[in-house]
Design a protein around this motif. Structure first.
Motif, short mmCIF file in Angstrom:
data_model
loop_
_atom_site.label_atom_id
_atom_site.label_comp_id
_atom_site.label_asym_id
_atom_site.label_seq_id
_atom_site.Cartn_x
_atom_site.Cartn_y
_atom_site.Cartn_z
N ILE A 12 0.94 -1.21 0.11
CA ILE A 12 -0.14 -0.06 -0.01
C ILE A 12 0.92 1.32 -0.06
O ILE A 12 0.70 2.29 -0.72
CB ILE A 12 -0.99 -0.07 1.12
N LEU A 16 1.04 4.21 -2.67
CA LEU A 16 0.62 5.57 -2.36
C LEU A 16 1.86 6.45 -2.72
O LEU A 16 1.60 7.82 -2.96
CB LEU A 16 0.25 5.62 -0.99
N ILE A 42 -4.92 1.99 5.48
CA ILE A 42 -4.41 3.46 5.26
C ILE A 42 -4.68 4.33 6.36
O ILE A 42 -3.78 5.13 7.03
CB ILE A 42 -4.82 3.97 3.83
N ARG A 46 -1.90 6.29 8.75
CA ARG A 46 -1.65 7.71 9.06
C ARG A 46 -1.85 8.08 10.56
O ARG A 46 -0.86 9.00 10.80
CB ARG A 46 -3.24 8.44 8.08
#
Lengths: 155, 155
Positions: A12, A16, A42, A46
């Motif tokens: 991922i 990104l 995600i 974050r």
DNA sequence: TGTGAAAATGTCAGGGC
DNA sequence: GCCCTGACATTTTCACA
């Protein structure tokens, strides 16, 4: 800070980094999962601060910022007071894109983006009038061979 | 390359640099226009190459990349053949985040992100075995005071 | 440039492996 | 525990005034 990432997380992150404008669906397809788990991961990444922010990468030349300097700084001062002033001077100036405190002979390195050599001189004069600096060497970039923020993510 | 940007374009670019995940509506509110014109401008800026791409900024420490080096390189070779090989070596290696060809005494500067000092040595040994280099100085970063890709956008 | 409507996407609840 | 399906909310995208 020691976040444990599994293979899916790393995929991922790679996706990104390569292109953050991709839809969740595309990313899910790339990592071989469906939207929900990818979305949850995600969000967690974050929150954990692994993903700091999302930004648009602009072309410096298009903005008229044609000159890039690396600035090597030696100083004789190592007191807290001086350091604080120096730090503030760097953080306050938008033309300073990077600043690192170094080990060894040279104390600091800066990366500075400005319109042209004159603009660099203005920056330089302003900096040395604000904080005392012992020795400065400016390296002028002739050609940006490579410039990326994409970190290498091991498997 | 000489793209003319008006005040609204610059506001949009500033907003996107600060946070590219914002919705079109928020950006429109910030620049004081409605969605359509902002959307058209963003599309044009992308096509013109002013906006290159959109990326997620990750925390290097969280990925276990604890060491950052600036590498100053002098070489005695200046032939096209050598340069091509050197360039390829840099572009191929993900740990090289930046590479600039310089004016003056030092020929190249690199910014290299790796796990630790040992990993840097592996990189260094591989590089010098691949292309002939006259002199190398590595500056080890002790502290990242500032690190941004956000370019200063004049008014 | 702004309005608005269709398409795409992000977000989240509920159930299953 | 983590994952998928699917339904709803939001946002992007674009035709038209």
């Amino acid at each position: 800070m020691a976040v444990s990432l599994d293979a899916t997380d790393r995929k991922i992150l790679r996706a990104l980094q390569a292109d953050a404008s991709q839809s969740l669906e595309e990313i899910a397809r790339q990592v071989g999962a469906s939207k929900t788990p990818v979305w949850n991961r995600i969000r967690k990444l974050r929150e954990a601060g692994v993903i700091r922010r999302q930004t648009a990468v602009l072309d410096p030349e298009a903005l008229g910022l044609e000159a890039c300097f690396f600035v090597l700084i030696r100083t004789s001062e190592h007191e807290a007071e001086w350091q604080k002033a120096f730090l503030k001077a760097l953080l306050d100036r938008d033309e300073v894109l990077e600043a690192h405190r170094l080990a060894g002979d040279i104390d600091y390195i800066l990366k500075v983006r400005v319109e042209n050599a004159r603009a660099y001189d203005v920056f330089y004069q302003a900096l040395i009038s604000e904080v005392r600096i012992y020795n400065v060497t400016a390296l002028l970039s002739m050609e940006e061979i490579k410039s990326t923020f994409a970190l290498p993510i091991p498997d």
